[in-house]
Design a protein around this motif. Structure first.
Motif, PDB file in Angstrom:
ATOM      1  N   UNK A 151       5.474  -2.298  12.486  1.00 11.54           N
ATOM      2  CA  UNK A 151       5.012  -1.194  12.543  1.00 11.54           C
ATOM      3  C   UNK A 151       6.032   0.092  11.951  1.00 11.54           C
ATOM      4  N   UNK A 152       7.684  -0.127  12.399  1.00  6.49           N
ATOM      5  CA  UNK A 152       8.276   0.677  11.804  1.00  6.49           C
ATOM      6  C   UNK A 152       8.694   0.595  10.349  1.00  6.49           C
ATOM      7  N   UNK A 153       8.735  -0.888   9.905  1.00  8.57           N
ATOM      8  CA  UNK A 153       8.784  -1.105   8.519  1.00  8.57           C
ATOM      9  C   UNK A 153       7.665  -0.649   7.681  1.00  8.57           C
ATOM     10  N   UNK A 154       6.366  -0.665   8.028  1.00 13.29           N
ATOM     11  CA  UNK A 154       5.425  -0.027   7.578  1.00 13.29           C
ATOM     12  C   UNK A 154       5.363   1.287   7.207  1.00 13.29           C
ATOM     13  N   UNK A 155       5.584   1.849   8.275  1.00 15.70           N
ATOM     14  CA  UNK A 155       5.809   3.541   8.197  1.00 15.70           C
ATOM     15  C   UNK A 155       6.877   3.788   7.454  1.00 15.70           C
ATOM     16  N   UNK A 156       8.097   3.051   7.170  1.00 15.06           N
ATOM     17  CA  UNK A 156       9.299   3.471   6.364  1.00 15.06           C
ATOM     18  C   UNK A 156       8.827   3.320   4.838  1.00 15.06           C
ATOM     19  N   UNK A 157       8.109   1.876   4.878  1.00 15.36           N
ATOM     20  CA  UNK A 157       7.804   1.652   3.358  1.00 15.36           C
ATOM     21  C   UNK A 157       6.434   2.555   2.740  1.00 15.36           C
ATOM     22  N   UNK A 158       5.742   3.331   3.578  1.00 12.10           N
ATOM     23  CA  UNK A 158       4.748   4.406   3.263  1.00 12.10           C
ATOM     24  C   UNK A 158       5.430   5.525   2.946  1.00 12.10           C
ATOM     25  N   UNK A 159       6.612   5.895   3.855  1.00 11.36           N
ATOM     26  CA  UNK A 159       7.106   7.124   3.430  1.00 11.36           C
ATOM     27  C   UNK A 159       8.173   7.091   2.115  1.00 11.36           C
ATOM     28  N   UNK A 160       8.743   5.882   2.206  1.00 15.09           N
ATOM     29  CA  UNK A 160       9.561   5.663   0.841  1.00 15.09           C
ATOM     30  C   UNK A 160       8.764   5.841  -0.440  1.00 15.09           C
ATOM     31  N   UNK A 181       6.573   8.075  -1.038  1.00 14.09           N
ATOM     32  CA  UNK A 181       6.403   9.421  -1.280  1.00 14.09           C
ATOM     33  C   UNK A 181       7.500  10.271  -1.857  1.00 14.09           C
ATOM     34  N   UNK A 182       8.649   9.316  -1.966  1.00  7.51           N
ATOM     35  CA  UNK A 182       9.762  10.354  -2.397  1.00  7.51           C
ATOM     36  C   UNK A 182       9.940  10.137  -3.908  1.00  7.51           C
ATOM     37  N   UNK A 183      10.946  10.594  -4.490  1.00  5.40           N
ATOM     38  CA  UNK A 183      11.136  10.532  -6.112  1.00  5.40           C
ATOM     39  C   UNK A 183      11.857   9.354  -6.320  1.00  5.40           C
TER      40      UNK A 183
END
Length: 142
Positions: free
Chosen positions: A10-19, A21-23
């Motif tokens: 779950x933490x890896x999925x959230x981190x991949x999703x937020x990554x 969004x960045x430039x």
């Protein structure tokens, strides 16, 4: 142990999703090209065309470019008047088309117009009730 694996996924999925969004090096979402609101140019001034041979409009006259809607519809559907064929022109000439009176269609329905009596059969056909023919009967004379 199982809870630890689920939590780490779950933490890896959230981190991949937020990554995402960045430039990034390709420009990203926030570095896209936008129009420059300060780059506004002036419009060219209006000029009078050099053709001064236009006629002035007459008060109360119809505008030449305005055509009623029914005329426009007929033009769009049928393309305007076409030339008559030789057979059609010959039939009109033999029927006396050049000698036709201007208001003849108005006079045809006038009560004072003399007509030929076609008999009771024609009157019966014209006076027949409107319907689909379900109640129609045929009789033979004796």
């Amino acid at each position: 142990m199982r809870k630890t694996i689920v939590a780490s996924v779950a933490i890896l999925a959230v981190a991949a999703t937020l990554a995402s969004c960045g430039s990034s090096s390709r420009g990203g979402v926030f570095n896209r090209a936008r129009p420059d609101e300060m780059a506004v140019s002036r419009a060219q001034p209006l000029v009078v065309p050099p053709d001064f041979a236009l006629t002035t409009p007459k008060p109360g006259a119809a505008r030449p470019q305005e055509v009623d809607a029914s005329t426009q519809a007929l033009q769009a559907m049928f393309g305007g008047p076409s030339a008559r064929s030789a057979a059609e022109t010959g039939a009109i000439d033999q029927a006396g088309g050049a000698r036709a009176q201007a208001g003849i269609r108005s006079e045809a329905g006038d009560p004072g117009t003399t007509v030929v009596d076609k008999g009771s059969t024609t009157r019966d056909i014209v006076a027949a009730p409107v319907g689909d023919g379900q109640g129609a009967r045929a009789t033979t004379p004796n």
